[in-house]
Design a protein around this motif. Structure first.
Motif, PDB file in Angstrom:
ATOM      1  N   LEU A   1     115.899 -11.520  73.963  1.00 51.32           N
ATOM      2  CA  LEU A   1     116.484 -10.388  73.392  1.00 51.32           C
ATOM      3  C   LEU A   1     115.144 -10.092  72.386  1.00 51.32           C
ATOM      4  CD1 LEU A   1     120.214 -10.981  72.683  1.00 51.32           C
ATOM      5  CD2 LEU A   1     119.145  -8.999  74.149  1.00 51.32           C
ATOM      6  N   ALA A   2     114.650 -11.551  72.044  1.00 49.12           N
ATOM      7  CA  ALA A   2     113.371 -11.272  71.069  1.00 49.12           C
ATOM      8  C   ALA A   2     112.182 -10.613  71.910  1.00 49.12           C
ATOM      9  CB  ALA A   2     112.950 -12.706  70.471  1.00 49.12           C
ATOM     10  N   GLY A   3     112.057 -10.492  73.195  1.00 50.97           N
ATOM     11  CA  GLY A   3     111.085  -9.946  73.859  1.00 50.97           C
ATOM     12  C   GLY A   3     110.244 -10.885  74.584  1.00 50.97           C
ATOM     13  N   ALA A   4     110.541 -12.192  74.695  1.00 51.76           N
ATOM     14  CA  ALA A   4     109.908 -13.314  75.249  1.00 51.76           C
ATOM     15  C   ALA A   4     110.025 -12.889  76.860  1.00 51.76           C
ATOM     16  CB  ALA A   4     110.338 -14.421  75.146  1.00 51.76           C
ATOM     17  N   ILE A   5     108.789 -13.471  77.666  1.00 53.51           N
ATOM     18  CA  ILE A   5     108.653 -13.306  79.037  1.00 53.51           C
ATOM     19  C   ILE A   5     109.184 -14.766  79.774  1.00 53.51           C
ATOM     20  CG2 ILE A   5     106.987 -11.701  78.874  1.00 53.51           C
ATOM     21  CD1 ILE A   5     104.899 -13.482  79.625  1.00 53.51           C
ATOM     22  N   ALA A   6     109.469 -15.602  78.900  1.00 53.04           N
ATOM     23  CA  ALA A   6     110.212 -16.902  79.648  1.00 53.04           C
ATOM     24  C   ALA A   6     110.217 -17.631  78.598  1.00 53.04           C
ATOM     25  CB  ALA A   6     108.835 -17.484  80.660  1.00 53.04           C
ATOM     26  N   ALA A   7     111.181 -18.672  78.806  1.00 53.77           N
ATOM     27  CA  ALA A   7     111.485 -19.726  77.875  1.00 53.77           C
ATOM     28  C   ALA A   7     111.603 -21.035  78.571  1.00 53.77           C
ATOM     29  CB  ALA A   7     113.041 -19.403  77.502  1.00 53.77           C
ATOM     30  N   ILE A   8     111.279 -22.031  77.585  1.00 52.45           N
ATOM     31  CA  ILE A   8     111.034 -23.542  78.013  1.00 52.45           C
ATOM     32  C   ILE A   8     111.997 -24.150  76.908  1.00 52.45           C
ATOM     33  CG2 ILE A   8     109.544 -25.512  77.943  1.00 52.45           C
ATOM     34  CD1 ILE A   8     107.402 -23.367  78.716  1.00 52.45           C
ATOM     35  N   VAL A   9     112.821 -25.032  77.550  1.00 54.77           N
ATOM     36  CA  VAL A   9     113.859 -25.715  76.625  1.00 54.77           C
ATOM     37  C   VAL A   9     113.690 -27.001  76.869  1.00 54.77           C
ATOM     38  CG1 VAL A   9     116.204 -25.771  75.784  1.00 54.77           C
ATOM     39  CG2 VAL A   9     115.482 -23.617  76.900  1.00 54.77           C
ATOM     40  N   TYR A  10     113.225 -27.774  75.541  1.00 53.86           N
ATOM     41  CA  TYR A  10     112.818 -29.244  75.956  1.00 53.86           C
ATOM     42  C   TYR A  10     113.968 -30.006  74.843  1.00 53.86           C
ATOM     43  CZ  TYR A  10     110.604 -29.775  71.224  1.00 53.86           C
ATOM     44  OH  TYR A  10     110.354 -29.641  69.911  1.00 53.86           O
ATOM     45  N   SER A  11     113.864 -31.372  75.168  1.00 54.71           N
ATOM     46  CA  SER A  11     114.600 -32.389  74.431  1.00 54.71           C
ATOM     47  C   SER A  11     113.667 -32.907  73.534  1.00 54.71           C
ATOM     48  CB  SER A  11     115.262 -33.275  75.361  1.00 54.71           C
ATOM     49  OG  SER A  11     116.019 -32.688  76.514  1.00 54.71           O
ATOM     50  N   ASP A  12     114.002 -32.755  72.172  1.00 54.96           N
ATOM     51  CA  ASP A  12     112.898 -33.489  71.104  1.00 54.96           C
ATOM     52  C   ASP A  12     113.555 -34.964  70.914  1.00 54.96           C
ATOM     53  OD1 ASP A  12     111.980 -33.858  68.423  1.00 54.96           O
ATOM     54  OD2 ASP A  12     111.166 -31.886  68.590  1.00 54.96           O
ATOM     55  N   ALA A  13     112.355 -35.704  70.730  1.00 55.64           N
ATOM     56  CA  ALA A  13     112.422 -37.038  70.574  1.00 55.64           C
ATOM     57  C   ALA A  13     113.315 -37.208  69.358  1.00 55.64           C
ATOM     58  CB  ALA A  13     111.240 -37.772  70.556  1.00 55.64           C
ATOM     59  N   LYS A  14     113.235 -36.494  68.436  1.00 55.26           N
ATOM     60  CA  LYS A  14     114.126 -36.687  67.099  1.00 55.26           C
ATOM     61  C   LYS A  14     115.605 -36.835  67.579  1.00 55.26           C
ATOM     62  CE  LYS A  14     115.114 -33.493  63.358  1.00 55.26           C
ATOM     63  NZ  LYS A  14     114.563 -32.470  62.696  1.00 55.26           N
ATOM     64  N   ASP A  15     116.169 -35.833  68.261  1.00 53.59           N
ATOM     65  CA  ASP A  15     117.307 -35.524  68.957  1.00 53.59           C
ATOM     66  C   ASP A  15     117.927 -36.381  69.670  1.00 53.59           C
ATOM     67  OD1 ASP A  15     117.634 -33.411  66.734  1.00 53.59           O
ATOM     68  OD2 ASP A  15     116.702 -32.101  68.255  1.00 53.59           O
ATOM     69  N   TYR A  16     117.276 -36.693  70.695  1.00 58.87           N
ATOM     70  CA  TYR A  16     117.521 -37.445  72.245  1.00 58.87           C
ATOM     71  C   TYR A  16     116.735 -38.699  72.427  1.00 58.87           C
ATOM     72  CZ  TYR A  16     119.835 -33.059  72.821  1.00 58.87           C
ATOM     73  OH  TYR A  16     120.563 -31.888  72.758  1.00 58.87           O
ATOM     74  N   GLY A  17     115.934 -39.200  71.270  1.00 59.10           N
ATOM     75  CA  GLY A  17     115.219 -40.458  71.403  1.00 59.10           C
ATOM     76  C   GLY A  17     114.058 -40.490  71.981  1.00 59.10           C
ATOM     77  N   GLY A  18     113.776 -39.942  73.350  1.00 61.68           N
ATOM     78  CA  GLY A  18     112.468 -39.885  74.078  1.00 61.68           C
ATOM     79  C   GLY A  18     111.893 -40.803  74.164  1.00 61.68           C
ATOM     80  N   GLY A  19     112.547 -42.251  74.053  1.00 64.66           N
ATOM     81  CA  GLY A  19     111.726 -43.246  74.180  1.00 64.66           C
ATOM     82  C   GLY A  19     111.305 -44.011  72.926  1.00 64.66           C
ATOM     83  N   ILE A  20     111.454 -43.372  71.696  1.00 57.36           N
ATOM     84  CA  ILE A  20     111.279 -43.808  70.437  1.00 57.36           C
ATOM     85  C   ILE A  20     111.846 -45.325  70.452  1.00 57.36           C
ATOM     86  CG2 ILE A  20     111.836 -43.891  68.094  1.00 57.36           C
ATOM     87  CD1 ILE A  20     111.670 -40.963  68.128  1.00 57.36           C
ATOM     88  N   GLY A  21     110.943 -46.310  70.203  1.00 62.73           N
ATOM     89  CA  GLY A  21     111.224 -47.989  69.958  1.00 62.73           C
ATOM     90  C   GLY A  21     111.064 -48.408  71.389  1.00 62.73           C
TER      91      GLY A  21
END
Ligand SMILES: *[C@@H]1O[C@H](CO)[C@@H](O)[C@H](O)[C@H]1NC(C)=O
Ligand SMILES: *[C@@H]1O[C@H](CO)[C@@H](O)[C@H](O)[C@H]1NC(C)=O
Ligand SMILES: *[C@@H]1O[C@H](CO)[C@@H](O)[C@H](O)[C@H]1NC(C)=O
Length: 330
Positions: free
Chosen positions: A200-220
């Motif tokens: 709706l904002a006019g983007a031609i594609a979207a990438i959705v990622y899991s941020d380490a802040k929210d899902y850990g992503g191997g921190i520690g």
């Protein structure tokens, strides 16, 4: 100071798109069969101990069982067997529903539109203690179910959690989303709505990622099963359909030669996305964010400890994204 929040619970890595060809029916029978509610009440309580819940979850998650697969009918048979052996009248009914699977995905990143493009491998890596290492070959490539087929090349814009208010904030900051590729993170709203808001904002594609802040992503250095967080290459997959059930049979059952509406019609209503999208790991999402310049994002748009400073863009980071879907009634 960055906003410190607790990482969220680990999500299953194996793809489980919405919809399913086989449904075990039993709830309805509770009202049809002349049994007293107290029988089922006590039955439910007797079935739902920690030990049985753990055993059933273990059995059902041992193998990937994406909708429409043989593994999924094995899972359905397990549920049927479990219910039947508890004397709950149950049976399996088959439906023919619209399902989507990935045929081809590619994503490459360059630091600007004329710099060399570096492809992402888009693979969830096996790691020490990975409980799913033995069935890794059964796991579908990472994708968004019901995503749009297409190719897009554009500058990247960072849109935080992809909510309506996030796109409003970008507009307020005069960040041009139109004609560009949005990168947003999982964690606040349904992924189908993230892609929809980007479109709706006019983007031609979207990438959705899991941020380490929210899902850990191997921190520690700890993740599933030694901790509850996702590994750095872990990707959350799932549907981007914004309705319920089979998109081509809204309001009626997907049986036999029933009437169906066309996929283009579903896309036109906005229930299925009209732009391609891909899910990404925390590691790959961060690689893209490092190439974005422009205004520094607000504190509550930033990452966790050790993350680079997130900026809004657009660009100069530039991505090429292609997604090809197989979508048909199965
Ligand atoms: C089940 O497990 C949870 C979490 O470990 C625990 O809090 C709860 O007391 C357990 N319940 C029973 C009935 O064992
Ligand atoms: C684009 O990136 C390349 C390679 O990093 C660099 O040599 C070039 O100067 C950049 N161009 C612009 C316009 O920034
Ligand atoms: C927004 O970005 C697109 C794609 O980069 C470009 O074609 C368009 O002219 C830009 N719009 C404005 C208002 O800068």
């Amino acid at each position: 100071m960055k906003n410190q929040s607790q990482p969220r619970l680990f999500y299953r890595i194996a793809p489980v798109p919405a919809g399913g060809a086989i449904i075990v029916t039993f709830l309805l029978l509770f009202t049809i069969y002349p049994r007293s509610t107290s029988t089922y009440h006590s039955l439910f309580l007797s079935l739902s101990s920690n030990e049985t819940a753990a055993r059933h979850l273990f059995a059902l998650t041992r193998r990937p069982h994406v909708a429409g697969s043989d593994a999924n009918s094995v899972a359905a048979a397990y549920v049927l067997n479990t219910l039947s052996s508890a004397s709950i009248p149950s049976h399996i009914t088959s439906y023919n529903v619209l399902l989507s699977y990935p045929i081809h995905r590619s994503l490459s990143l360059s630091t600007n539109s004329s710099a060399p493009a570096i492809p992402f491998d888009l693979i969830q890596e096996i790691y020490p203690d990975d409980p799913y290492a033995a069935v890794a070959a059964d796991i579908l490539p990472t994708f968004h179910a019901y995503a749009h087929s297409g190719t897009a090349a554009g500058l990247v814009v960072y849109a935080n959690y992809g909510r309506v208010e996030d796109f409003a904030a970008l507009k307020e900051s005069a960040v041009n989303v139109s004609g560009n590729v949005v990168i947003a993170r999982y964690g606040e709203i349904y992924r189908g709505d993230i892609v929809r808001n980007a479109q709706l904002a006019g983007a031609i594609a979207a990438i959705v990622y899991s941020d380490a802040k929210d899902y850990g992503g191997g921190i520690g250095g700890k993740w599933f099963p030694n901790d509850r967080w996702m590994p750095p290459s872990g990707v959350q997959v799932g549907s981007t359909y914004r309705g319920l059930g089979d998109p081509t049979t809204p309001g009626w059952a997907s049986v036999g030669d029933c009437e169906r509406i066309g996929i283009e019609e579903v896309v036109a209503t906005g229930l299925m996305p009209g732009i391609p999208s891909l899910p990404l790991s925390s590691r790959d999402g961060e690689a893209i964010l490092r190439t974005i310049r422009g205004k520094v994002a607000a504190d509550d748009w930033q990452g966790g400890e050790g993350a680079p400073v997130y900026r809004l863009g657009p660009g100069p980071g530039f991505v090429h994204l292609t997604y090809l879907v197989s979508i048909e009634v199965n």
